[in-house]
Design a protein around this motif. Structure first.
Motif, PDB file in Angstrom:
ATOM      1  N   GLN A  95       7.151  36.811 -10.949  1.00 49.34           N
ATOM      2  CA  GLN A  95       6.717  36.523 -12.319  1.00 49.34           C
ATOM      3  C   GLN A  95       7.830  35.910 -13.171  1.00 49.34           C
ATOM      4  O   GLN A  95       7.832  36.004 -14.389  1.00 49.34           O
ATOM      5  CB  GLN A  95       6.176  37.790 -13.001  1.00 49.34           C
ATOM      6  CG  GLN A  95       4.884  38.310 -12.391  1.00 49.34           C
ATOM      7  CD  GLN A  95       3.694  37.395 -12.652  1.00 49.34           C
ATOM      8  OE1 GLN A  95       3.537  36.875 -13.751  1.00 49.34           O
ATOM      9  NE2 GLN A  95       2.850  37.204 -11.641  1.00 49.34           N
ATOM     10  N   ARG A  96       8.781  35.257 -12.511  1.00 49.60           N
ATOM     11  CA  ARG A  96       9.850  34.562 -13.230  1.00 49.60           C
ATOM     12  C   ARG A  96       9.584  33.056 -13.255  1.00 49.60           C
ATOM     13  O   ARG A  96       8.714  32.549 -12.547  1.00 49.60           O
ATOM     14  CB  ARG A  96      11.203  34.843 -12.565  1.00 49.60           C
ATOM     15  CG  ARG A  96      11.710  36.255 -12.813  1.00 49.60           C
ATOM     16  CD  ARG A  96      13.148  36.400 -12.354  1.00 49.60           C
ATOM     17  NE  ARG A  96      13.267  36.498 -10.909  1.00 49.60           N
ATOM     18  CZ  ARG A  96      14.418  36.419 -10.240  1.00 49.60           C
ATOM     19  NH1 ARG A  96      15.560  36.217 -10.896  1.00 49.60           N
ATOM     20  NH2 ARG A  96      14.446  36.522  -8.925  1.00 49.60           N
ATOM     21  N   VAL A 139       6.707  26.861 -11.305  1.00 48.17           N
ATOM     22  CA  VAL A 139       5.698  27.917 -11.411  1.00 48.17           C
ATOM     23  C   VAL A 139       6.046  28.762 -12.633  1.00 48.17           C
ATOM     24  O   VAL A 139       7.163  29.257 -12.769  1.00 48.17           O
ATOM     25  CB  VAL A 139       5.632  28.799 -10.155  1.00 48.17           C
ATOM     26  CG1 VAL A 139       4.472  29.796 -10.277  1.00 48.17           C
ATOM     27  CG2 VAL A 139       5.455  27.947  -8.900  1.00 48.17           C
ATOM     28  N   ILE A 140       5.067  28.902 -13.512  1.00 52.84           N
ATOM     29  CA  ILE A 140       5.286  29.541 -14.803  1.00 52.84           C
ATOM     30  C   ILE A 140       4.144  30.492 -15.102  1.00 52.84           C
ATOM     31  O   ILE A 140       3.136  30.529 -14.396  1.00 52.84           O
ATOM     32  CB  ILE A 140       5.374  28.485 -15.925  1.00 52.84           C
ATOM     33  CG1 ILE A 140       4.116  27.596 -15.873  1.00 52.84           C
ATOM     34  CG2 ILE A 140       6.638  27.647 -15.787  1.00 52.84           C
ATOM     35  CD1 ILE A 140       3.965  26.658 -17.030  1.00 52.84           C
ATOM     36  N   ASN A 141       4.305  31.273 -16.178  1.00 55.73           N
ATOM     37  CA  ASN A 141       3.225  32.123 -16.666  1.00 55.73           C
ATOM     38  C   ASN A 141       3.302  32.172 -18.193  1.00 55.73           C
ATOM     39  O   ASN A 141       4.130  31.482 -18.800  1.00 55.73           O
ATOM     40  CB  ASN A 141       3.295  33.520 -16.038  1.00 55.73           C
ATOM     41  CG  ASN A 141       4.619  34.216 -16.309  1.00 55.73           C
ATOM     42  OD1 ASN A 141       5.010  34.394 -17.456  1.00 55.73           O
ATOM     43  ND2 ASN A 141       5.337  34.589 -15.247  1.00 55.73           N
ATOM     44  N   LYS A 142       2.455  32.962 -18.805  1.00 59.79           N
ATOM     45  CA  LYS A 142       2.346  32.962 -20.272  1.00 59.79           C
ATOM     46  C   LYS A 142       3.645  33.347 -20.969  1.00 59.79           C
ATOM     47  O   LYS A 142       3.863  32.978 -22.124  1.00 59.79           O
ATOM     48  CB  LYS A 142       1.211  33.881 -20.706  1.00 59.79           C
ATOM     49  CG  LYS A 142      -0.161  33.362 -20.290  1.00 59.79           C
ATOM     50  CD  LYS A 142      -1.273  34.334 -20.648  1.00 59.79           C
ATOM     51  CE  LYS A 142      -2.622  33.813 -20.148  1.00 59.79           C
ATOM     52  NZ  LYS A 142      -3.731  34.756 -20.399  1.00 59.79           N
ATOM     53  N   SER A 143       4.506  34.088 -20.291  1.00 62.37           N
ATOM     54  CA  SER A 143       5.775  34.485 -20.916  1.00 62.37           C
ATOM     55  C   SER A 143       6.706  33.292 -21.123  1.00 62.37           C
ATOM     56  O   SER A 143       7.727  33.410 -21.810  1.00 62.37           O
ATOM     57  CB  SER A 143       6.470  35.548 -20.059  1.00 62.37           C
ATOM     58  OG  SER A 143       6.957  34.988 -18.850  1.00 62.37           O
ATOM     59  N   HIS A 144       6.357  32.140 -20.540  1.00 54.03           N
ATOM     60  CA  HIS A 144       7.219  30.964 -20.648  1.00 54.03           C
ATOM     61  C   HIS A 144       6.714  29.950 -21.675  1.00 54.03           C
ATOM     62  O   HIS A 144       7.245  28.835 -21.752  1.00 54.03           O
ATOM     63  CB  HIS A 144       7.340  30.304 -19.275  1.00 54.03           C
ATOM     64  CG  HIS A 144       7.877  31.222 -18.224  1.00 54.03           C
ATOM     65  ND1 HIS A 144       7.196  31.529 -17.067  1.00 54.03           N
ATOM     66  CD2 HIS A 144       9.026  31.945 -18.176  1.00 54.03           C
ATOM     67  CE1 HIS A 144       7.900  32.368 -16.338  1.00 54.03           C
ATOM     68  NE2 HIS A 144       9.008  32.641 -16.986  1.00 54.03           N
ATOM     69  N   LYS A 145       5.741  30.334 -22.458  1.00 55.36           N
ATOM     70  CA  LYS A 145       5.202  29.412 -23.463  1.00 55.36           C
ATOM     71  C   LYS A 145       6.277  28.904 -24.416  1.00 55.36           C
ATOM     72  O   LYS A 145       6.315  27.732 -24.769  1.00 55.36           O
ATOM     73  CB  LYS A 145       4.092  30.096 -24.276  1.00 55.36           C
ATOM     74  CG  LYS A 145       2.730  30.133 -23.596  1.00 55.36           C
ATOM     75  CD  LYS A 145       1.691  30.692 -24.554  1.00 55.36           C
ATOM     76  CE  LYS A 145       0.307  30.667 -23.942  1.00 55.36           C
ATOM     77  NZ  LYS A 145      -0.727  31.153 -24.887  1.00 55.36           N
ATOM     78  N   LYS A 146       7.155  29.804 -24.844  1.00 49.86           N
ATOM     79  CA  LYS A 146       8.162  29.412 -25.840  1.00 49.86           C
ATOM     80  C   LYS A 146       9.100  28.333 -25.288  1.00 49.86           C
ATOM     81  O   LYS A 146       9.554  27.464 -26.043  1.00 49.86           O
ATOM     82  CB  LYS A 146       8.978  30.622 -26.290  1.00 49.86           C
ATOM     83  CG  LYS A 146       9.960  30.280 -27.427  1.00 49.86           C
ATOM     84  CD  LYS A 146      10.766  31.458 -27.890  1.00 49.86           C
ATOM     85  CE  LYS A 146      11.624  31.095 -29.105  1.00 49.86           C
ATOM     86  NZ  LYS A 146      12.500  29.931 -28.873  1.00 49.86           N
TER      87      LYS A 146
END
Length: 219
Positions: A95-96, A139-146
């Motif tokens: 999840q990173r 590969v990303i997830n919602k925590s990387h929006k910023k």
């Protein structure tokens, strides 16, 4: 579901360049079906005069506006082809923010970082060149929006300067910027091994007899 997001825009002035994108999309379509992953292809330009490389950074807004539910997103370039037996990299991310080190032209990489740090003093953190990644597989997830919000804000704040640097140095469009922003934010990165973004195959003599096909990965 997890989502593979491909930006495949046809340049009306160079339509022939987009013809091979069909092979990319077909390969990812098959891989997604095997791994229960949703495929999302952006084939229409979003913003006039903006290079399509930057459209990927609107992926969160695009998926949500299209009511696509997602866990992780893999952003891949339209010049990639995935082997049907490529391992499911979504299971390897912890999840990173996940990428692959740009194992290719190191002169180009070093000049890329040096030029952009010179032109934009706000990128003041020392940069470890061995962590420079290729933006054609992320590969990303919602925590990387910023991160993407910061990148787009930087682009629009410095649009003319960015375009000038791209033209003057020829060392990347979005790639040096996303690397430097990640570095400034000290974002933890998970670097996957080379098979997940096999760059510079001709330099590695991997095209001879299609040697690269023996490695189930992303070409």
């Amino acid at each position: 579901k997890n989502v593979v997001f491909i930006t495949a825009i046809t340049d009306p002035n160079r339509p022939e360049r987009a013809e091979p994108y069909q092979y990319c999309i077909q390969s990812w379509k098959g891989w997604c079906q095997r791994n229960d992953v949703q495929l999302f292809v952006l084939d229409e330009p979003l913003i006039e005069n903006m290079k399509p490389n930057y459209f990927r950074y609107y992926c969160f807004d695009l998926l949500e506006s299209n009511e696509v539910q997602y866990d992780q997103i893999c952003l891949v370039d339209a010049d990639t082809i995935v082997h049907p037996n490529c391992p499911n990299f979504f299971e390897l991310t912890d999840q990173r923010f996940t990428a692959v080190h740009n194992d290719g032209d190191y002169d180009w990489i070093i000049r890329s970082v040096e030029n952009y740090q010179y032109e934009f003093p706000e990128f003041s953190e020392p940069f470890d060149i061995w962590k420079y990644f290729n933006s054609g597989f992320l590969v990303i997830n919602k925590s990387h929006k910023k991160i993407f919000e910061d990148l787009l804000a930087f682009y629009w704040r410095n649009e003319n300067h960015v375009l000038s640097c791209q033209k003057r140095y020829g060392t990347g469009t979005d790639q040096p910027i996303i690397n430097l922003i990640i570095n400034e934010l000290r974002t933890p990165i998970k670097l996957l091994d080379y098979r997940f973004n096999m760059q510079d195959l001709p330099r590695k003599n991997a095209l001879e007899n299609f040697l690269f096909l023996t490695i189930p990965g992303v070409y």
